[in-house]
Design an enzyme around this catalytic site. Structure first.
Site, PDB file in Angstrom:
ATOM      1  N   CYS A 106       6.621   5.579  -6.118  1.00 51.24           N
ATOM      2  CA  CYS A 106       5.575   5.328  -5.205  1.00 51.24           C
ATOM      3  C   CYS A 106       5.214   3.681  -5.141  1.00 51.24           C
ATOM      4  CB  CYS A 106       4.384   5.988  -5.657  1.00 51.24           C
ATOM      5  SG  CYS A 106       4.446   7.824  -5.643  1.00 51.24           S
ATOM      6  N   HIS A 137      -1.122   1.931  -1.820  1.00 51.66           N
ATOM      7  CA  HIS A 137      -0.314   3.330  -1.729  1.00 51.66           C
ATOM      8  C   HIS A 137      -1.264   4.280  -1.581  1.00 51.66           C
ATOM      9  CE1 HIS A 137       2.147   6.509  -2.983  1.00 51.66           C
ATOM     10  NE2 HIS A 137       1.373   6.655  -4.113  1.00 51.66           N
ATOM     11  N   ASN A 155       0.510  12.053   0.677  1.00 52.64           N
ATOM     12  CA  ASN A 155       1.272  10.935  -0.480  1.00 52.64           C
ATOM     13  C   ASN A 155       2.933  10.915  -0.006  1.00 52.64           C
ATOM     14  OD1 ASN A 155       2.519   9.628  -2.572  1.00 52.64           O
ATOM     15  ND2 ASN A 155       1.593  10.470  -4.287  1.00 52.64           N
TER      16      ASN A 155
END
EC number: 2.3.1.180
Length: 328
Positions: free
Chosen positions: A122, A255, A285
């Protein structure tokens, strides 16, 4: 004369299949796993996510985002010197050939254009963007395509309620070009391998077989606690390098892991959520794709304007984290 880098264009792509929380609840119920829209939304802020079709590869998503970014920058693939692609879900087992090389071919870029992948889960896009900036500052390259693309749905355990409801697929891209005026102001990257087990895919391949689980696992509480801590630290670090204060940042583009992590980070930075680009509710996500996806959405919505100061930050498995301060 000093050489800097600036963002010349952005692009993003989401697969056609969109699953709301209720869609996912009904799908999981057929396998005996119980959850609810409320349970998902209250813990993550997520309302929907996109999943790639069975015949869609990470490179296909990356290609669409790349084409949009090139169009936005007003250039073609033949103008590119380098492609850097951040992903944890490459097209090929073992990660080679790199998905960046696949994208280079699909774009029709010439062979003088170098291409490679980076992997920091990520945090991958911050790593890729910092790498591209460094290459441009040395004068090695003038136009770099930086992509974050994932098909995380391929590594989800749909019997693990704590993870399978959180992730989605997508891609985002930017064209970074050499400039006489600073665009990327500062970068900071960090990692702590001692925390590798709190977010990982534990399985290993060998002799034609997978040993251990091929699906991602996560200690959500440990990830949350560490993420908020390191994101605050790296944000202050990168702002100090750029001689900026939090109040000078027009937009935080984090993020998109979890609304609670974003709220926690903004609070520690003394920033209002009104200054945070939030797309997690619609995208889930998307790992390395989440920052460039959010950036492109913020630009296309008119929220992010030229001349504004942005703070990009991400954290992911490894444990790895990074941040980029820039003037858009």
């Amino acid at each position: 004369m000093s050489i800097f880098s600036r963002i010349a264009g952005t692009g993003s792509y989401l697969p056609e299949l969109r699953l709301t929380n209720q869609d996912l609840v009904e799908r999981l119920a057929k396998t005996g796993l119980e959850t609810s829209d409320e349970w998902i939304a209250t813990r993550s802020g997520i309302s929907a996510r996109h999943f790639a079709a069975e015949n869609e590869l990470t490179s296909d998503l990356a290609l669409k985002a790349a084409q949009a970014a090139l169009s936005s920058a007003g250039i073609t693939s033949s103008d590119l010197d380098l492609i850097i692609l951040a992903t944890s879900t490459p097209d090929h087992l073992g990660g080679f050939p790199s998905t960046a090389c696949v994208v280079q071919d699909k774009l029709g870029a010439h062979t003088a254009c170098a291409a490679f992948d980076v992997q920091a889960v990520c945090a991958g896009f911050t790593y890729a963007l910092a790498t591209a900036d460094a290459f441009i500052r040395t004068g090695s390259y003038k136009k770099v395509l930086v992509i974050g693309a994932e098909t995380f749905s391929r590594i989800l355990d749909f019997q693990d309620r704590g993870t399978c409801v959180l992730f989605g697929d997508g891609a985002g891209a930017v064209v970074l070009e050499a400039s006489s005026e600073p665009g990327i102001l500062s970068t900071a990257l960090h990692a702590d391998g001692s925390q590798r087990d709190i977010l990982c895919v534990p399985g290993r391949s060998g002799n034609g077989a997978v040993h251990g689980s091929p699906f991602m696992t996560m200690d959500g509480q440990a990830v949350f606690k560490l993420a908020v801590k390191v994101l605050e630290q790296v944000a202050h670090e990168v702002l100090a390098k750029a001689n900026l204060k939090p109040e000078q940042i027009d937009w935080l583009v984090p993020h998109q892991a979890n609304i609670r992590i974003m709220e926690g980070t903004a609070k520690k930075m003394g920033m209002s959520m009104d200054k945070v680009i939030v797309t997690v509710h619609e995208h889930g996500n998307t790992s390395a794709a989440s920052i460039p996806l959010a950036l492109d959405c913020g630009i296309r919505s008119g929220q992010i304007q030229r001349g504004q100061h942005l703070l990009l930050e991400g954290v992911g498995g490894g444990f790895a984290w990074g941040a980029v301060a820039l003037k858009y």
